[in-house]
Design an enzyme around this catalytic site. Structure first.
Site, mmCIF file in Angstrom:
data_model
loop_
_atom_site.group_PDB
_atom_site.id
_atom_site.type_symbol
_atom_site.label_atom_id
_atom_site.label_comp_id
_atom_site.label_asym_id
_atom_site.label_seq_id
_atom_site.Cartn_x
_atom_site.Cartn_y
_atom_site.Cartn_z
ATOM 1 C CE LYS A 62 133.288 80.166 29.159
ATOM 2 N NZ LYS A 62 132.986 81.072 30.270
ATOM 3 C CG HIS A 105 117.858 85.505 35.143
ATOM 4 N ND1 HIS A 105 117.011 84.430 35.078
ATOM 5 C CD2 HIS A 105 118.303 85.719 33.896
ATOM 6 C CE1 HIS A 105 116.935 84.017 33.833
ATOM 7 N NE2 HIS A 105 117.709 84.783 33.090
#
Length: 118
Positions: A62, A105
């Site tokens: 991206k 995470h």
């Protein structure tokens, strides 16, 4: 000057399910060097590592402005841990570019952000 910023997030359970159905998924996402790092982990940490790399590679695509497809695949992008534990994009880096990557995470997801500077 910033060339691009990419952000991606993925559900850990989704990665676990894909991996259970198709163990070769690892080879589609990770390079040989990344697989060596992946194999050092056990249990849920393996899923976190794989999901984090997947998200980081999506974020890189991206930020690069290309996405994945004809000109870029998951294994074209390599993200290795340096000695202090930070992730570092080792390929592809074009001359004059600096790539910054951050991976995080939670109990349920992995997310990554990439900034490409020229």
């Amino acid at each position: 000057m910033i060339k691009g910023i990419g952000l991606d997030m993925i559900d850990l359970e989704r990665v676990k399910q894909v991996l259970e159905k198709n163990p070769r998924f690892i080879e589609r996402v990770l390079t040989e060097k990344e697989i060596k790092q992946f194999e050092k982990y056990e249990g849920s940490r393996k899923i976190e590592f794989l999901a984090g790399r997947f998200a980081a590679k999506e974020a890189y695509a991206k930020a690069n402005g290309t996405g994945f497809g004809k000109h870029l695949s998951f294994t074209d992008v390599e993200i290795l841990q340096v000695e202090d534990g930070r992730p570092h994009v080792t390929m592809p880096i074009k001359s004059g570019e600096t790539v910054f990557v951050s991976i995080t995470h939670t109990a349920r997801s992995a997310a990554a952000q990439v900034i490409i500077e020229i």
